[in-house]
Design a protein around this motif. Structure first.
Motif, PDB file in Angstrom:
ATOM      1  N   THR A   1       0.808  -1.228   0.000  1.00  0.00           N
ATOM      2  CA  THR A   1       0.000   0.000   0.000  1.00  0.00           C
ATOM      3  C   THR A   1       0.839   1.276   0.000  1.00  0.00           C
ATOM      4  O   THR A   1       0.641   2.154  -0.859  1.00  0.00           O
ATOM      5  CB  THR A   1      -0.977  -0.002   1.189  1.00  0.00           C
ATOM      6  N   PRO A   2       1.795   1.462   0.934  1.00  0.00           N
ATOM      7  CA  PRO A   2       2.592   2.704   0.890  1.00  0.00           C
ATOM      8  C   PRO A   2       3.476   2.803  -0.337  1.00  0.00           C
ATOM      9  O   PRO A   2       3.801   3.914  -0.782  1.00  0.00           O
ATOM     10  CB  PRO A   2       3.422   2.636   2.176  1.00  0.00           C
ATOM     11  N   LEU A   3       3.857   1.667  -0.895  1.00  0.00           N
ATOM     12  CA  LEU A   3       4.693   1.689  -2.094  1.00  0.00           C
ATOM     13  C   LEU A   3       3.878   2.101  -3.312  1.00  0.00           C
ATOM     14  O   LEU A   3       4.349   2.847  -4.178  1.00  0.00           O
ATOM     15  CB  LEU A   3       5.322   0.314  -2.321  1.00  0.00           C
ATOM     16  N   LEU A   4       2.640   1.658  -3.378  1.00  0.00           N
ATOM     17  CA  LEU A   4       1.753   2.025  -4.489  1.00  0.00           C
ATOM     18  C   LEU A   4       1.378   3.499  -4.453  1.00  0.00           C
ATOM     19  O   LEU A   4       1.037   4.082  -5.484  1.00  0.00           O
ATOM     20  CB  LEU A   4       0.479   1.175  -4.435  1.00  0.00           C
ATOM     21  N   ALA A   5       1.453   4.101  -3.286  1.00  0.00           N
ATOM     22  CA  ALA A   5       1.032   5.497  -3.134  1.00  0.00           C
ATOM     23  C   ALA A   5       2.116   6.489  -3.526  1.00  0.00           C
ATOM     24  O   ALA A   5       1.874   7.697  -3.562  1.00  0.00           O
ATOM     25  CB  ALA A   5       0.613   5.749  -1.686  1.00  0.00           C
ATOM     26  N   ASN A   6       3.306   5.999  -3.830  1.00  0.00           N
ATOM     27  CA  ASN A   6       4.433   6.888  -4.123  1.00  0.00           C
ATOM     28  C   ASN A   6       5.067   6.476  -5.449  1.00  0.00           C
ATOM     29  O   ASN A   6       5.594   5.364  -5.555  1.00  0.00           O
ATOM     30  CB  ASN A   6       5.459   6.802  -2.991  1.00  0.00           C
ATOM     31  N   PRO A   7       5.046   7.333  -6.482  1.00  0.00           N
ATOM     32  CA  PRO A   7       5.623   6.964  -7.782  1.00  0.00           C
ATOM     33  C   PRO A   7       7.053   6.462  -7.703  1.00  0.00           C
ATOM     34  O   PRO A   7       7.440   5.546  -8.431  1.00  0.00           O
ATOM     35  CB  PRO A   7       5.533   8.271  -8.584  1.00  0.00           C
ATOM     36  N   ALA A   8       7.863   7.047  -6.807  1.00  0.00           N
ATOM     37  CA  ALA A   8       9.270   6.654  -6.697  1.00  0.00           C
ATOM     38  C   ALA A   8       9.431   5.220  -6.201  1.00  0.00           C
ATOM     39  O   ALA A   8      10.459   4.585  -6.452  1.00  0.00           O
ATOM     40  CB  ALA A   8      10.013   7.602  -5.756  1.00  0.00           C
ATOM     41  N   LEU A   9       8.410   4.695  -5.501  1.00  0.00           N
ATOM     42  CA  LEU A   9       8.494   3.362  -4.907  1.00  0.00           C
ATOM     43  C   LEU A   9       7.699   2.322  -5.690  1.00  0.00           C
ATOM     44  O   LEU A   9       7.687   1.141  -5.310  1.00  0.00           O
ATOM     45  CB  LEU A   9       8.004   3.406  -3.458  1.00  0.00           C
ATOM     46  N   LEU A  10       7.047   2.743  -6.776  1.00  0.00           N
ATOM     47  CA  LEU A  10       6.256   1.802  -7.565  1.00  0.00           C
ATOM     48  C   LEU A  10       7.063   0.593  -8.057  1.00  0.00           C
ATOM     49  O   LEU A  10       6.551  -0.535  -8.037  1.00  0.00           O
ATOM     50  CB  LEU A  10       5.622   2.523  -8.755  1.00  0.00           C
ATOM     51  N   PRO A  11       8.309   0.774  -8.500  1.00  0.00           N
ATOM     52  CA  PRO A  11       9.073  -0.409  -8.937  1.00  0.00           C
ATOM     53  C   PRO A  11       9.230  -1.448  -7.839  1.00  0.00           C
ATOM     54  O   PRO A  11       9.169  -2.650  -8.099  1.00  0.00           O
ATOM     55  CB  PRO A  11      10.420   0.191  -9.364  1.00  0.00           C
ATOM     56  N   LEU A  12       9.417  -1.002  -6.597  1.00  0.00           N
ATOM     57  CA  LEU A  12       9.551  -1.932  -5.478  1.00  0.00           C
ATOM     58  C   LEU A  12       8.226  -2.614  -5.153  1.00  0.00           C
ATOM     59  O   LEU A  12       8.208  -3.736  -4.649  1.00  0.00           O
ATOM     60  CB  LEU A  12      10.089  -1.204  -4.252  1.00  0.00           C
ATOM     61  N   ALA A  13       7.123  -1.924  -5.451  1.00  0.00           N
ATOM     62  CA  ALA A  13       5.808  -2.492  -5.156  1.00  0.00           C
ATOM     63  C   ALA A  13       5.569  -3.797  -5.905  1.00  0.00           C
ATOM     64  O   ALA A  13       4.826  -4.666  -5.438  1.00  0.00           O
ATOM     65  CB  ALA A  13       4.710  -1.479  -5.503  1.00  0.00           C
ATOM     66  N   THR A  14       6.209  -3.963  -7.061  1.00  0.00           N
ATOM     67  CA  THR A  14       6.024  -5.198  -7.840  1.00  0.00           C
ATOM     68  C   THR A  14       6.519  -6.424  -7.085  1.00  0.00           C
ATOM     69  O   THR A  14       6.104  -7.552  -7.379  1.00  0.00           O
ATOM     70  CB  THR A  14       6.763  -5.120  -9.186  1.00  0.00           C
ATOM     71  N   LEU A  15       7.390  -6.225  -6.102  1.00  0.00           N
ATOM     72  CA  LEU A  15       7.999  -7.337  -5.369  1.00  0.00           C
ATOM     73  C   LEU A  15       7.413  -7.496  -3.968  1.00  0.00           C
ATOM     74  O   LEU A  15       7.857  -8.350  -3.207  1.00  0.00           O
ATOM     75  CB  LEU A  15       9.515  -7.116  -5.262  1.00  0.00           C
ATOM     76  N   ALA A  16       6.415  -6.677  -3.633  1.00  0.00           N
ATOM     77  CA  ALA A  16       5.867  -6.664  -2.280  1.00  0.00           C
ATOM     78  C   ALA A  16       4.925  -7.843  -2.035  1.00  0.00           C
ATOM     79  O   ALA A  16       4.607  -8.620  -2.929  1.00  0.00           O
ATOM     80  CB  ALA A  16       5.141  -5.341  -2.031  1.00  0.00           C
ATOM     81  N   ARG A  17       4.458  -7.945  -0.795  1.00  0.00           N
ATOM     82  CA  ARG A  17       3.587  -9.043  -0.372  1.00  0.00           C
ATOM     83  C   ARG A  17       2.233  -8.983  -1.095  1.00  0.00           C
ATOM     84  O   ARG A  17       1.634  -7.921  -1.213  1.00  0.00           O
ATOM     85  CB  ARG A  17       3.353  -8.941   1.136  1.00  0.00           C
ATOM     86  N   SER A  18       1.788 -10.127  -1.575  1.00  0.00           N
ATOM     87  CA  SER A  18       0.496 -10.171  -2.256  1.00  0.00           C
ATOM     88  C   SER A  18       0.015 -11.609  -2.407  1.00  0.00           C
ATOM     89  O   SER A  18       0.803 -12.503  -2.719  1.00  0.00           O
ATOM     90  CB  SER A  18       0.587  -9.519  -3.643  1.00  0.00           C
ATOM     91  N   ASP A  19      -1.292 -11.801  -2.189  1.00  0.00           N
ATOM     92  CA  ASP A  19      -1.902 -13.104  -2.450  1.00  0.00           C
ATOM     93  C   ASP A  19      -2.225 -13.263  -3.929  1.00  0.00           C
ATOM     94  O   ASP A  19      -2.497 -14.372  -4.394  1.00  0.00           O
ATOM     95  CB  ASP A  19      -3.182 -13.266  -1.625  1.00  0.00           C
ATOM     96  N   SER A  20      -2.220 -12.145  -4.651  1.00  0.00           N
ATOM     97  CA  SER A  20      -2.504 -12.170  -6.086  1.00  0.00           C
ATOM     98  C   SER A  20      -1.468 -11.300  -6.805  1.00  0.00           C
ATOM     99  O   SER A  20      -1.753 -10.141  -7.144  1.00  0.00           O
ATOM    100  CB  SER A  20      -3.924 -11.655  -6.363  1.00  0.00           C
TER     101      SER A  20
END
Length: 277
Positions: A130-149
């Motif tokens: 969630t916090p990674l998706l909210a910040n454009p600079a962190l979007l690349p890291l969001a692809t590797l974050a926790r997710s059931d889907s």
């Protein structure tokens, strides 16, 4: 592709965003410190030092858990160098990118007979996206974050990237996102969600390609020289080998020619002295 260097680019391009995420501090008074402390044998490609008022944030990005020297010792080594040089508070964070069960990614301190040094570890696959998706600079890291889907998460990231208004920023964030997503997702899925030409036009993509080519050239030149030198002058001490490893590609090429005239270790020492004068 250099996943670690992609993260380094993001941290140095968007230092305030990383400081806010990791230190919960908002500031624009940030200095990106050069990596003079990054001496051999420690590889400095993925190291970033961000200095705010009385604190240095030392970031280390790792794709693979193993390294030489070991990560825990590297963090101690950097801490003592930074403390000696700047004398301020130092926050150290290692961010592991690729999921693994290696015990190294769960280690948060260096322990020796008379020494114990702690640092912070982030396993990106355990992080709330969630916090990674909210910040454009962190979007690349969001692809590797926790997710059931994970596929749905990647779709969310792609949609967020597409909403970045400034064209150059969108291209560069898109390129970084596609590079890091490659650690987790099939290339065909990434291509379906992102326009490949945007990645190829991106400044960061071209820069990473160029750096990769340069590293390849350096490794080839270094390997050749370290094979040839013992034939000319006998064994080369570890200290001299480290000086050779610190040379640039053009310097290595010059050394490759110069060593043909060497007859002793003194010739090598004298030649190296001219490179630092």
């Amino acid at each position: 592709m250099s996943y670690d260097n992609t993260c380094k680019y993001l941290a140095e391009q968007y230092p305030a965003d990383f400081i806010k995420w990791l230190l919960s501090t908002e500031t624009s008074d940030i200095e990106i410190l050069k990596t003079e402390l990054s001496l051999e044998p420690i590889r400095a490609d993925s190291v970033t030092f961000l200095q705010i008022i009385n604190t240095i944030l030392h970031l280390e990005f790792q794709t693979l858990p193993s390294s030489n020297p070991a990560m825990d010792f590297r963090m101690l080594d950097y801490y003592t160098r930074l403390k000696r040089e700047y004398g301020c508070q130092i926050e150290q964070v290692v961010i592991f990118l690729q999921q693994t069960t290696s015990e190294i990614v769960f280690r948060q301190e260096y322990v020796d007979t008379n020494t114990r040094h702690r640092y912070r570890v982030i396993r990106i696959w355990e992080q709330d996206p969630t916090p990674l998706l909210a910040n454009p600079a962190l979007l690349p890291l969001a692809t590797l974050a926790r997710s059931d889907s994970p596929n749905s998460l990647l779709e969310q990231v792609a949609a967020a990237v597409g909403m970045i208004e400034e064209n150059d920023e969108r291209q560069n964030i898109s390129a970084c996102t596609q590079i890091l997503a490659g650690l987790r997702f099939n290339k065909n899925l990434i291509r379906q969600l992102f326009r490949e030409e945007i990645m190829q036009e991106s400044v960061i993509y071209q820069d990473i390609l160029q750096k990769g080519e340069q590293r390849g050239k350096k490794q080839e030149a270094l390997a050749l020289i370290l094979r040839q030198l013992p034939r000319r002058i006998g064994s080369v001490s570890p200290q001299l080998q480290e000086q050779i490893r610190s040379l640039s590609v053009p310097q290595l090429e010059d050394l490759g020619e110069a060593l043909l005239d060497f007859s002793s270790e003194t010739d090598l020492i004298n030649w190296l002295a001219t490179q630092h004068s």
